[in-house]
Design a protein around this motif. Structure first.
Motif, PDB file in Angstrom:
ATOM      1  N   ARG A 209       0.876  -1.186   0.000  1.00 35.51           N
ATOM      2  CA  ARG A 209       0.000   0.000   0.000  1.00 35.51           C
ATOM      3  C   ARG A 209       0.901   1.221   0.000  1.00 35.51           C
ATOM      4  O   ARG A 209       1.250   1.728   1.053  1.00 35.51           O
ATOM      5  CB  ARG A 209      -0.918  -0.039   1.234  1.00 35.51           C
ATOM      6  N   LYS A 227      11.794   8.180   2.463  1.00 35.78           N
ATOM      7  CA  LYS A 227      11.711   8.351   3.922  1.00 35.78           C
ATOM      8  C   LYS A 227      13.125   8.479   4.507  1.00 35.78           C
ATOM      9  O   LYS A 227      13.369   9.289   5.391  1.00 35.78           O
ATOM     10  CB  LYS A 227      10.992   7.154   4.566  1.00 35.78           C
ATOM     11  N   GLU A 298       6.900   0.625   6.788  1.00 40.25           N
ATOM     12  CA  GLU A 298       6.282   1.674   5.976  1.00 40.25           C
ATOM     13  C   GLU A 298       5.372   1.082   4.913  1.00 40.25           C
ATOM     14  O   GLU A 298       5.773   0.178   4.171  1.00 40.25           O
ATOM     15  CB  GLU A 298       7.402   2.488   5.291  1.00 40.25           C
ATOM     16  N   ASP A 299       4.187   1.596   4.845  1.00 38.43           N
ATOM     17  CA  ASP A 299       3.253   1.306   3.756  1.00 38.43           C
ATOM     18  C   ASP A 299       3.000  -0.197   3.544  1.00 38.43           C
ATOM     19  O   ASP A 299       3.024  -0.699   2.411  1.00 38.43           O
ATOM     20  CB  ASP A 299       3.720   2.005   2.466  1.00 38.43           C
ATOM     21  N   ASP A 321       5.292   3.489  10.948  1.00 41.05           N
ATOM     22  CA  ASP A 321       5.142   4.925  10.697  1.00 41.05           C
ATOM     23  C   ASP A 321       3.695   5.293  10.385  1.00 41.05           C
ATOM     24  O   ASP A 321       3.196   6.321  10.852  1.00 41.05           O
ATOM     25  CB  ASP A 321       6.056   5.267   9.508  1.00 41.05           C
ATOM     26  N   ASP A 322       3.027   4.473   9.596  1.00 41.99           N
ATOM     27  CA  ASP A 322       1.665   4.819   9.169  1.00 41.99           C
ATOM     28  C   ASP A 322       0.682   4.743  10.335  1.00 41.99           C
ATOM     29  O   ASP A 322      -0.240   5.547  10.426  1.00 41.99           O
ATOM     30  CB  ASP A 322       1.220   3.891   8.036  1.00 41.99           C
TER      31      ASP A 322
HETATM   32 MG   LIG Z   1       3.400   5.698   4.776  1.00 41.99          MG
END
Ligand SMILES: [Mg+2]
Ligand SMILES: NC(=O)C1=CN([C@@H]2O[C@H](COP(=O)(O)OP(=O)(O)OC[C@H]3O[C@@H](n4cnc5c(N)ncnc54)[C@H](O)[C@@H]3O)[C@@H](O)[C@H]2O)C=CC1
Ligand SMILES: CC(=O)C(=O)O
Length: 636
Positions: A209, A227, A298-299, A321-322
């Protein structure tokens, strides 16, 4: 003939001569001295026919040598033989495929430039910066730090989204490591292919994602690079000690599965225990080689984001992080929106908050906001319970209530009671506009990845807000996925609106010299400080308290006069300073929670003695600056 052109002609005839000598006489005793010198300088010897070329270098040195580098065309056996495994995307390409990929990308440049987010030359700028990054890291970061406001939107959101979407075409020199489903059982040795003995910060994705762009498979490596660019620029993490990682467990993106030029594994994503075992193996491998590293997830698609966070957060130095970074940034913004109304912080638990999006980011935010409300109300069980009723969560199927079948366990605590919403004129699956009309919220927060979700109708409905200064957080990325633009929002709601978006937009001129401020509500204000603070404290884990301290520090960074003007987040030009402050707050909290084990010369006992000003100095002194070091040559 000018002196310059005569030199040119001379050197080109010398080149021709050399070429002839090399081609004709590689095995002959009459090889010219010049050609021999050239061979020696390049430290390899060659033999005629199909016999192999002997190289005296391995691993990353080969990839960085244009003479030997084959890029994605290195076969799997060569990758193993030359310690290249993990340093390239997993899909082996033929030479014609490589050329086709390059040509397709070259031809697409103009189309992409037109497609660009707010800057038509964004992708071209990214390429130029990326080439500088490849050539001269110190200079690259100097340029980035000194022009962060201009280039963060290029190396980070929104352009990084475009870069990920087109990564197969843009890929030139590899950066970071790739672990694929094919590497199961090999990761523990593969990590030693990375040339750095010290790695402080890893950002890892599985590409499932990427921003609001969905499953981009192996191409998601771009977000980890973006990032980490901010880790270097904002937090002063040494660029030689960062490692972007892509874990390629396949993709469910049908377009990529069919694309002959795609660089990742062309199979559907692993799931269940098989998937977890790959991530487990990766975590064990990186923490074995670098026990003090910090891993930022991340993601990852939401189902794995929460699951992996729970799985690792008490054993490894990691955070998501999300889920956690975004939550902290949202809390800081939500507290800012209360202050902007001229109200005290204790009014925060009275805010009515409608959240569109119940994924990793949306649920992360409501969980953290609920805890913050409970804390302000005395941190009792009943305060925690009652805080729940301040949130209305709407996903793709509308308002989430307890009547929802197959409700996601993460969203369950926020499912409204059917009877309760019945009294509010709502029911299971009510639309966003109905919810806004009936609830008249103080805050409308979007983490839905649906561009334009806050339609004119929704914005008109928000005019009924009971707040004197309603707030909109259109936090989805990249630009095209923002739930609304600041122009749209201010044009309907007027100058008292508080507005923040995930990707940058310009402020809006509202006439009569009045400015509608567009704040950037992005986790970039927190993750670099969380990482740096964790590193410098030597904390064993990243606790809720450390994350809360980071969020409160960001909230407190803004002055009253700014907040009253509707400026609730700092300018990105001060990101290095805010990151230092956030990192210091994280270090302090780690010390107070007795988690800090120290870093280098600063052991746990020394850390305990520092007051907050000394902690800030300690943090500042440990931030890498882009300065050329003096170089000295020594024979091996
Ligand atoms: Mg993210
Ligand atoms: N500004 C920031 O710092 C951050 C922004 N984000 C952004 O948040 C977005 C979502 O991220 P995740 O939660 O991980 O994604 P996700 O895909 O897990 O969640 C998306 C959620 O939105 C819901 N949704 C879809 N259509 C909707 C509609 N029409 N109305 C209401 N809800 C709808 C889905 O049902 C799902 O619950 C992405 O665009 C991402 O870029 C994520 C992290 C940080
Ligand atoms: C900013 C960020 O982490 C995201 O959009 O996913």
């Amino acid at each position: 003939m000018s002196n310059f052109s005569s030199q040119l002609r001379l050197s080109s005839s010398l080149l021709k001569h050399l070429k002839h000598q090399i081609n004709a006489t590689s095995s002959s005793t009459s090889t010219s001295a010049a050609a021999a010198m050239m061979f020696e300088r390049r430290s390899f010897t060659t033999t005629e026919g199909s016999r192999p070329t002997i190289v005296h270098k391995r691993s990353i040195d080969i990839l960085h040598d244009p003479w030997f580098n084959k890029g994605t065309a290195f076969s799997m056996t060569e990758r193993d033989r030359l310690d290249l495994r993990g340093l390239l995307p997993p899909n082996v390409m033929s030479s014609p495929q490589q050329i086709e990929r390059f040509m397709v990308d070259l031809k697409r440049l103009e189309v992409h430039a037109r497609d660009g987010p707010s800057d038509p030359n964004a992708l071209a700028k990214w390429r130029i910066l990326n080439r500088l990054h490849d050539r001269n890291e110190t200079m690259y970061y100097k340029v980035l730090i000194e022009n962060i406001e201009e280039y963060a939107p290029i190396v980070y959101t929104p352009t990084v989204g475009l870069v990920c979407q087109n990564y197969s075409g843009l890929f030139r020199r590899p950066r970071g490591m790739y672990f694929s489903a094919e590497d199961r059982g090999e990761m523990m040795s593969m990590v030693y292919n990375w040339p750095a003995d010290q790695v402080d910060m890893i950002v890892v994705t599985d590409g499932s994602r990427i921003l609001g762009l969905g499953d981009l498979g192996v191409q998601g490596i771009g977000i980890t690079i973006g990032k980490l660019d901010l880790y270097v620029a904002a937090a002063g993490i040494n660029p030689q000690r960062v490692l972007p990682v892509m874990i390629d467990v396949g993709t469910n993106n049908e377009k990529l599965l069919k694309d002959p030029l795609y660089l990742g594994l062309q199979e559907h994503r692993l799931d269940g225990e098989e998937y977890i075992s790959v991530i487990d193996e990766f975590m064990e491998a990186v923490f074995t080689r670098w026990p003090h590293v910090i891993v930022q997830f991340e993601d990852f698609q939401s189902k794995w984001a929460f699951n992996l966070l729970q799985r690792y957060r008490n054993t490894y130095r990691m955070f998501n992080d999300d889920v956690q970074g975004t939550a902290g940034v949202a809390i800081a913004g939500l507290l800012g929106a209360v202050r902007a109304q001229g109200k005290p912080m204790i009014d925060f638990p009275k805010q009515k908050i409608v959240v569109a999006g119940a994924g990793s980011a949306g649920i992360g935010v409501v969980n953290a906001a609920r805890k913050t409300m409970a804390r302000l109300l005395g941190n009792t069980e009943s305060a925690f319970e009652s805080a729940r009723s301040q949130f209305w969560v709407v996903d793709a199927n509308g308002l989430i209530t307890e009547e929802r079948t197959n409700i996601d366990p993460q969203a369950l605590p926020f499912a409204r009671k059917a009877k309760e919403v019945g009294h509010q004129g709502l029911k299971e699956g009510a639309s966003l506009v109905e919810v806004v009309q009936q609830i008249k919220p103080d805050v409308l927060l979007g983490l839905s990845a649906v561009g334009g979700l806050f339609s004119k109708e929704v914005l008109e409905a928000l005019k009924g807000s009971t707040s004197t200064r309603p707030a909109i957080f259109a936090m989805s990325n990249p630009t095209k996925n923002a739930e609304c633009t600041p122009e749209e929002a201010f044009s309907v709601l007027g100058d008292q609106l508080i507005f923040a978006s995930g990707s940058p937009f310009n402020d809006v001129k509202l006439g009569g010299g009045v400015i509608g401020h567009c704040n950037q509500g992005n986790n970039m204000y927190l993750f670099p400080g969380i990482g740096l603070g964790t590193l410098l404290s030597g904390s064993r884990i990243i606790s809720d308290g450390m994350l809360q301290a980071a969020a409160e520090c960001l909230a407190a960074y803004m002055k009253d006069e700014e907040v009253l003007k509707g400026i609730i987040y700092p300018s990105i030009s001060s990101i290095r300073d805010i990151t230092k402050e956030v990192a210091a707050a994280v270090v302090k909290e780690a010390i107070e929670e007795d988690l800090a084990e120290g870093y280098r010369d600063m052991d746990a006992r020394e850390l305990q003695k520092l007051d907050i000003e000394e902690i800030k100095t300690y943090v500042k002194n440990n931030m890498w600056e882009p300065r050329y070091p003096t170089l000295v040559y020594r024979k091996e």
